[in-house]
Design a protein around this motif. Structure first.
Motif, short mmCIF file in Angstrom:
data_model
loop_
_atom_site.label_atom_id
_atom_site.label_comp_id
_atom_site.label_asym_id
_atom_site.label_seq_id
_atom_site.Cartn_x
_atom_site.Cartn_y
_atom_site.Cartn_z
N GLN A 32 -42.83 46.41 -24.52
CA GLN A 32 -44.11 45.84 -24.95
C GLN A 32 -44.13 45.53 -26.45
OE1 GLN A 32 -43.67 48.95 -24.03
NE2 GLN A 32 -44.94 50.40 -25.17
N ASP A 33 -43.16 46.09 -27.18
CA ASP A 33 -43.07 45.81 -28.61
C ASP A 33 -42.32 44.52 -28.89
OD1 ASP A 33 -44.36 48.20 -29.00
OD2 ASP A 33 -42.51 49.35 -29.29
N GLY A 34 -41.84 43.87 -27.84
CA GLY A 34 -41.10 42.62 -28.01
C GLY A 34 -39.71 42.79 -28.57
N ARG A 35 -39.11 43.96 -28.36
CA ARG A 35 -37.82 44.25 -28.96
C ARG A 35 -36.65 43.73 -28.14
NH1 ARG A 35 -37.63 50.62 -29.27
NH2 ARG A 35 -39.69 50.20 -30.20
N TYR A 36 -36.91 43.23 -26.92
CA TYR A 36 -35.82 42.73 -26.08
C TYR A 36 -36.00 41.23 -25.84
CZ TYR A 36 -35.28 47.69 -25.15
OH TYR A 36 -35.13 49.05 -25.30
N PRO A 37 -34.91 40.47 -25.90
CA PRO A 37 -35.03 39.01 -25.69
C PRO A 37 -35.26 38.64 -24.24
CG PRO A 37 -32.71 39.63 -25.99
CD PRO A 37 -33.52 40.87 -26.25
N GLY A 38 -34.86 39.50 -23.31
CA GLY A 38 -34.99 39.20 -21.89
C GLY A 38 -36.38 39.48 -21.35
N PRO A 39 -36.55 39.31 -20.04
CA PRO A 39 -37.87 39.52 -19.42
C PRO A 39 -38.26 40.99 -19.38
CG PRO A 39 -36.21 39.10 -17.74
CD PRO A 39 -35.54 38.85 -19.07
N LEU A 60 -26.27 45.33 -4.88
CA LEU A 60 -27.51 46.04 -4.55
C LEU A 60 -28.65 45.58 -5.44
CD1 LEU A 60 -29.15 48.25 -3.17
CD2 LEU A 60 -28.24 49.87 -4.87
N ARG A 61 -28.40 45.45 -6.74
CA ARG A 61 -29.45 45.02 -7.66
C ARG A 61 -29.91 43.60 -7.36
NH1 ARG A 61 -26.44 48.18 -11.60
NH2 ARG A 61 -25.27 46.32 -12.23
N ILE A 62 -28.99 42.75 -6.92
CA ILE A 62 -29.38 41.39 -6.55
C ILE A 62 -30.34 41.42 -5.37
CG2 ILE A 62 -28.53 39.22 -5.54
CD1 ILE A 62 -25.98 39.60 -7.21
N GLN A 63 -30.04 42.23 -4.38
CA GLN A 63 -30.92 42.34 -3.22
C GLN A 63 -32.30 42.88 -3.63
OE1 GLN A 63 -29.00 44.72 -0.23
NE2 GLN A 63 -27.17 43.44 -0.17
N LEU A 64 -32.31 43.91 -4.45
CA LEU A 64 -33.57 44.49 -4.90
C LEU A 64 -34.37 43.49 -5.73
CD1 LEU A 64 -32.33 48.05 -5.95
CD2 LEU A 64 -33.71 47.47 -3.94
N THR A 89 -32.96 40.61 -13.71
CA THR A 89 -33.38 39.58 -12.75
C THR A 89 -32.22 39.27 -11.81
OG1 THR A 89 -32.65 37.71 -14.10
CG2 THR A 89 -34.88 38.56 -14.50
N ALA A 90 -32.55 38.65 -10.68
CA ALA A 90 -31.52 38.30 -9.70
C ALA A 90 -30.51 37.33 -10.31
CB ALA A 90 -32.16 37.69 -8.46
N ASP A 91 -30.97 36.36 -11.09
CA ASP A 91 -30.06 35.38 -11.70
C ASP A 91 -29.09 36.06 -12.66
OD1 ASP A 91 -31.10 33.27 -10.31
OD2 ASP A 91 -32.47 32.64 -11.90
N LEU A 119 -22.20 39.74 -11.48
CA LEU A 119 -21.37 39.89 -10.30
C LEU A 119 -20.18 38.94 -10.35
CD1 LEU A 119 -20.81 41.07 -7.51
CD2 LEU A 119 -22.37 39.34 -6.55
N GLU A 120 -20.43 37.70 -10.74
CA GLU A 120 -19.34 36.74 -10.84
C GLU A 120 -18.30 37.17 -11.86
OE1 GLU A 120 -17.20 33.40 -9.78
OE2 GLU A 120 -18.95 34.33 -8.83
N GLY A 121 -18.81 37.75 -12.97
CA GLY A 121 -17.88 38.24 -13.99
C GLY A 121 -17.01 39.37 -13.48
N TRP A 122 -17.59 40.29 -12.74
CA TRP A 122 -16.80 41.39 -12.18
C TRP A 122 -15.80 40.89 -11.14
CZ3 TRP A 122 -15.98 45.76 -14.27
CH2 TRP A 122 -16.96 46.40 -15.03
N ARG A 123 -16.20 39.94 -10.34
CA ARG A 123 -15.29 39.43 -9.31
C ARG A 123 -14.09 38.70 -9.92
NH1 ARG A 123 -19.71 37.16 -4.87
NH2 ARG A 123 -19.98 39.14 -3.74
N GLN A 124 -14.30 38.06 -11.04
CA GLN A 124 -13.21 37.33 -11.69
C GLN A 124 -12.36 38.21 -12.59
OE1 GLN A 124 -14.88 33.95 -13.72
NE2 GLN A 124 -15.58 32.95 -11.84
N SER A 125 -12.81 39.41 -12.83
CA SER A 125 -12.07 40.30 -13.72
C SER A 125 -10.84 40.89 -13.02
CB SER A 125 -12.96 41.45 -14.21
OG SER A 125 -13.32 42.29 -13.13
#
Length: 288
Positions: free
Chosen positions: A106-113, A191-195, A151-153, A159-165
């Motif tokens: 709530q302090d706006g300290r993170y750039p993401g959602p 799991l996080r994508i599904q959630l 977020t799911a995106d 996930l793509e990064g892990w699969r290509q690693s």
């Protein structure tokens, strides 16, 4: 009732009521100037003309009336939005703990959602149940906080990064450990994508069926109208103290954040903020 008495009685009233008194007095000043104008020639006629010249600009009075209506409409739109948030508060889901990131978002300290409620306000949640994520010391110091969320995106990208690693290791043991870590990370991402997909789908559904998006759009339109009305007020010339008060009032509403942020600034912006506040205050207390 004399103007001074009316304005003194207006002290402490809501802003909209005070504004109504101000433009009412300005309109009344024109009527009064005409009423006292004598039929005689000479000095009396000159005096009557002088009084008429001092009457408030009718274009400003009209513009300020429109501004007052716009203020009322914006307040009504905000009130409806707040009512909607209260009405749907208990049906709005919390993001799953697996999606939570940093606290005090709530302090706006993170750039993401960040986690938000149905109308888009920061959702500040109870931390007492988050015993696995937060230390006892943090929970004591922060009984409520808002979290940044995954977020799911974003998780699909991870996930793509892990699969290509490709896991590396100097020894067979290290290589096996890194391979196992990669497999675990992929499963956690899945799991996080599904959630996240379920959470995002449900919150989207609730915003739609509740009419939250439409209510937010009404607020945005009312805010646009208010800004336009305030600009119209600023374009009109003031002829009386009440007129200056109208112009200051309109500026104080539309530039409230800037005025508050600069009220103690020693530079020109601070001087302007204090001037606007003074004019609005004096116009609410002095006779026209």
């Amino acid at each position: 009732m004399p103007n001074a008495t009316i304005l003194a009685a207006a002290e402490g009233l809501p802003d909209a009521t005070r504004r109504a008194i101000l433009f009412g007095l300005a309109a009344a000043s024109t009527t009064a100037a005409i009423a006292v104008a004598p039929d005689a020639q000479g000095a009396d006629v000159v005096e009557a003309q002088s009084l008429a010249d001092q009457a408030e600009n009718p274009e400003l009075v009209t513009a300020y009336q429109e501004f007052d209506v716009a203020c009322t409409e914006l307040k009504r739109a905000h009130d409806e939005l707040e009512w909607l948030a209260d009405e749907w508060r208990h049906q709005w889901p919390l993001a799953p703990e697996e999606l939570l990131l940093g606290a005090n978002a709530q302090d706006g300290r993170y750039p993401g959602p960040a986690e938000r409620d149905i109308i888009g306000r920061y959702l500040v949640r109870d931390t007492s149940e988050l015993t696995k994520r937060l230390s006892p010391k943090f929970r004591r110091g922060n009984p409520k906080t808002c979290f940044a969320i995954r977020t799911a995106d974003e998780e699909r990208k991870h996930l793509e990064g892990w699969r290509q690693s490709t896991p590396n290791g100097r020894t067979e043991k290290a290589l096996a450990r890194n391979r196992a870590y990669r497999i675990k990370a992929i499963k956690e991402c899945e799991l996080r994508i599904q959630l996240a997909e379920r959470y995002e789908a449900e919150t989207s559904r609730l915003r739609k069926v509740s009419g939250a998006d439409a209510a937010k759009l009404r607020v945005a339109k009312a805010d646009t109208r208010l800004l336009a009305a305030a600009n119209d007020v600023s374009q009109c010339q003031a002829r009386t103290l009440a007129g200056l008060g109208m112009k200051a009032d309109a500026l104080a509403v539309t530039a409230a954040a800037l005025i508050k942020a600069t009220e103690f600034d020693p530079g020109p912006l601070g001087q302007l903020a204090r001037f606007v506040d003074s004019v609005a205050g004096v116009a609410g207390r002095a006779a026209v």
